[in-house]
Structures are given as C-alpha cells and as structure tokens.
Enzyme design. Sequence first.
Site, mmCIF file in Angstrom:
data_model
loop_
_atom_site.group_PDB
_atom_site.id
_atom_site.type_symbol
_atom_site.label_atom_id
_atom_site.label_comp_id
_atom_site.label_asym_id
_atom_site.label_seq_id
_atom_site.Cartn_x
_atom_site.Cartn_y
_atom_site.Cartn_z
ATOM 1 N N GLU A 227 0.717 -1.193 0.261
ATOM 2 C CA GLU A 227 0.451 -0.472 0.254
ATOM 3 C C GLU A 227 0.845 1.425 -0.025
ATOM 4 O O GLU A 227 0.526 2.206 -0.495
ATOM 5 C CB GLU A 227 -1.327 0.162 1.246
ATOM 6 N N ASP B 136 -14.484 -10.637 9.535
ATOM 7 C CA ASP B 136 -13.581 -10.391 9.616
ATOM 8 C C ASP B 136 -12.443 -9.972 10.917
ATOM 9 O O ASP B 136 -11.525 -10.247 11.106
ATOM 10 C CB ASP B 136 -12.338 -9.948 8.316
ATOM 11 N N ARG C 155 -18.780 -1.954 3.199
ATOM 12 C CA ARG C 155 -18.839 -3.639 1.834
ATOM 13 C C ARG C 155 -20.247 -3.618 1.982
ATOM 14 O O ARG C 155 -20.689 -3.850 1.361
ATOM 15 C CB ARG C 155 -17.534 -4.416 2.433
ATOM 16 N N PHE D 162 -6.532 -0.921 5.638
ATOM 17 C CA PHE D 162 -5.042 -1.532 5.220
ATOM 18 C C PHE D 162 -3.877 0.227 4.328
ATOM 19 O O PHE D 162 -3.345 0.389 4.467
ATOM 20 C CB PHE D 162 -4.606 -2.209 4.481
#
Lengths: 311, 277
Positions: A53, A112, A162, A78
């Site tokens: 990244e 997650d 999301r 990230f």
Amino acid sequence: MDGATRDGYGAALLELAENPRLVVLDSGVSDSTRTKKFGSQHPDRFFNMGISEADMVCTAAGLATTGKVPFATSFACFLLGRTMDQVLVSLAYSNTNVKLVGTHSGIAVGEDGPTAQMIVDMAYTRAMPNLIVIQPADYEEAKQATKALLEYNGPAYLRLGRPKIKGIYNEDYQFQIGKGNVVNKGSDVVIFATGSMVSESLAALEELKEKGMNPTIVNISTIKPIDEQLIIEQSKAHGAVITAEDHNRIGGLGDAVLEVLANNQIFVPSKKIAVNDTFAQTGSSKQLYERYGLSSGHIAKAVAEVKNLKG
Amino acid sequence: MESTRLVQSEVEELELKAKHLRRKSLKIIHQAGSGHPGGSLSAADIVTALFFGVMNYDSSSPKKADRDRFVLSKGHCTGLYYSVLAEAGFFAESGLNDYRKIDSEYFLSGHPHPKTPGVEIATGSLGQGLSVAHGIALAAKLDNLDYRVYALLGDGEIQEGQVWEATMSAVKFNTNNLVAIIDNNKVAQDNITKDLKDLEPLEDKWRTFGWDVHRIDGHNMAEVLEVLRLPLHSQKPRMIIADTIKGKGVSFMEGQTSWHGVAPSDEDYQKALKELE
C-alpha cells in the site's frame, strides 16, 4: 438504487473511463474493492501494485505530478493504516491530486474482526492539512462522489463500505463536495449522520414515528471541509443534536460537529453514536451494530434522551 | 560506442562545477546555521552530472511535459539540491540566502517541496521517492513521452521496506525509464550504515530482483557521466550503485556520522572552503 457504496464507486469508474486522466491503482484486492472491471476494460490505466500500500500511494502521487488523476484503492484498514506517513508527505503536504479510496470501513465489515475493521481513519485523514474526507451514504451518492472527486483538484479520502445499503437517493440527487443534505425534515432533534449511519438513522425513524417523534436527519457526506452553515442552522433550529458514525468516537464526525458547535457558542444537549473507544469483535454487521451501540435502536434511544435533556 | 565517448574538457568542466556546488552547499548550510553537509557533499558529483551533463529540462519552463525528472528521495540533502537548482536557473541565486528561513521566497525549506521551482514532490521522510519516481515513469509511458525519471536514494534509506516494494513494482511494469542511483556513502545519521543493517552485496540484491545494475565510483566524473548516458535497457529499470564518501572534499567531514546533520562553525566553514579551492 440499493447496493454497497463500493459498488457505486466501481460503477462510476466505468462511466468515467472516457476521461484519459483517470488512472486506477489497487493493492491486490480489486475484486472486493470493485476496481477489477475497470482494470479489465482499461488495462493500460490500471495498476495493480500487489500487496504494498505504501508503494501504491506514492506511485499514485508520482502519476499525479504529471496531470493524471489516480484513484488509489484498497481496504480502508490497510490503505490508511499502513500509509499515514506516505499520505502525509506525498499527498497532503505535496498537495498531489490523488484520491484515496478505502472500502470495507468501520465495524460493518463484520466477521473478519478488528484487524479488518477500520475505525480510526477519519481521525487521521481529518487531521491532515489539504486532505478532504468524504463518506457517501448509499450507492448513488458513492457514484456521484466519485465523479465529483475526478473533477476536484486536490488530495482526498473517499471512505466506503462493504455491506449493501437500501437506496436513499435516486439520480435526481445532486451531490456536492462540502454540502450536507437533509434526508428527513422533522423537529425537536437533529441527527447528523454519515455513511451507513444515514440509513441506520432512517431505520430508527420508523421506530420513533410510532412513538410520536420525528427527528431531522442530515447526511454529512463531506466530513472535511464540513458544512458548517448547515450544522449551525440545524443545531440552532432543533436545540438538540445526535451525531452518528461507524468509527471510533474520537476524531470522526462527532468531533467535527461538536467543534463547529463549540466554535460558534452553540450549547445544546448532544449525544454521539459511535464506537466507544474500544475494539469490536467478530460477528455479523447487524450483531456488531447492536453490541457496540450503532443500531437503529440505539439511535432511537439517543433521540429520546437528548429530547429529554432539552427539557 | 563512439557517440558516448567523453570529451575530457567536459569532464573537467563538470568536476569544477561540482566543486563550486560543494562550496555553495556548505555556504548556505553555514548561513542557515543548520542542514546536512555530509550527504550533500557525497552526492555532489552525481547531481552535478545529472543536471549539467545528462538531464533534459528547461528551467525557464520547469513544468514542460517532456522534461526529465529528478526526485531527491534522500530529501535532507537540500544544501546541494537548492544550490544546483539555482545554478541551473530554476530560481534566482539570491533566493539561496533564505535557505531554511521563514517566508523564504522560493520555499527553500529544510526538505524539498514542489512550491520550489524544479522540485517535483515533497520528500524528507525516507523511502518514498523511488515509488514516486516510478509513478512518474509510468505516466511517461501512458503519455508516450520518452523522458527519464531519476531518483537519488541514500544507502541508509534503502533500509526502509517501501524501497523494496517499489523495487518489485518497477520490475512488474518493465519500467525501463526509471533510473535509481544510490549515493552509497556508507554513513547514516547515528552510525555507519552497515552497523545499522548491512545490505551488501547491493548489486546482487537488485540484480536478483530483476534490475539492470551498475556499480561505479560516484566521485569519478567520467564514470558517473558514462553510466548516466547509457541507453536505457529494453525493459529493466536501472539501478546505479555509486560508491561515495560522506562529506567528500572536506577532509575533516569525510566518513563521519557527526557531519550528517550539523552546520559548520565559522572556523570549520573557512577551513572547508580552503580544501575546496
């Protein structure tokens, strides 16, 4: 239209592709971030930098120095978590025309767990001079915000999510950078919400209406520069304020709104709906919103509370 | 290669210019009372060769689309960089008097910023410049322009992980118009570089990653010019490891960590000037 904000972003990229200045970068998650289609249709202007990244952000900065408008995309955790210094030096300070696009923000990511749940990104993007911060509330607004950012000259962070969200806006809506939008005109209490919390607030409205309450709901999709005028007007008109965000309570929308109130000597009862300075855990978005105080039920409760505080 | 054979007088001229720019670097660092002499002196021959013998640019039109680009990834060496930019005509020589001073006319901050004419991007946090240079080089290809992008890195800097991310990326995209140079002066801020982390053998590392690698004496002007003027590789990015001496040209500064980030006193400045006559 129903859909995730990341879907709106992906669709907008395809529509914007005819602008040759547009280039898209990703760091190995292009399926999930919805940049993959752009990549397969325009391989010459798509750079999948792999899982790096920091390199992606600075490569984007280099491209921008030549007049390209790079959209550097990854998961919010990230994209921002690994690149604070790169964003500060190569984007914000250098004032390069790069758009950072972080999908999967907030605890709404769900199962997650906390390493994938970005809840501090608004805090540090807001804190960087030159950088603007935008979080659309639904698919349509995400699409329009993407288009607006291609036109806007300067570094920006676009915070996306999301989960699928029930459509709030249709094509008649006109997103403008720096402008909030009243999605429900009510009385007594104003809710300033951002991202997924706009639809969560609309869900709370159903519950509240049964109890005879009808708060005003304002979508604050530009977190920075924030729509001070609208916040001042609405806060004065209602005399009680709720802020709602899927982000830690420190440094996000709540603080941005309270800062406006404090700077303008507006002293009204207020409550923040936000993650309460803790890491969440695994679970579905719905479960996590219930557990960590972000659900429509929590919003409804907070509305009743600030209304009482008003006296 | 007849066409690239160097003319002795050109080499001598550039050597003189490098000496002049070393003096100037020390002058403005001394004037400012702060700065980084060691790394400015070690990079002086390389940067002089680039700006006065290699790069294609027009300082009166510093944003020309097809200009060669230079990214000072080791951003602390502004004593040298600004001296070179002024010498090349990007801004008035008098501007150097405000180096590191508030309200500097050409924004001559301790580390570079694109408000200064000739500067492409802000640097100063090590490890970012190679990625930025790579991004610019990718844009050249998109725009079908044949400019080159040069990035100057410090040998301490390559301990930053991002340098290796960029190293891998440039190979993935066959970015052969990217030319990186390491000013391998072997001395960092608080230690000699190899005591921090020894990354030798450097050629092997970049070669294994897929770069076109050259190693030269970074103070031999003929060698420096020759390698910088080589035709581009057909697909590989190029890494030039230039062995240098930190503080080169001033005996009491050479090879010393203590001269990394300290301005010379009046007395040391005078002594240094004598050595650079």
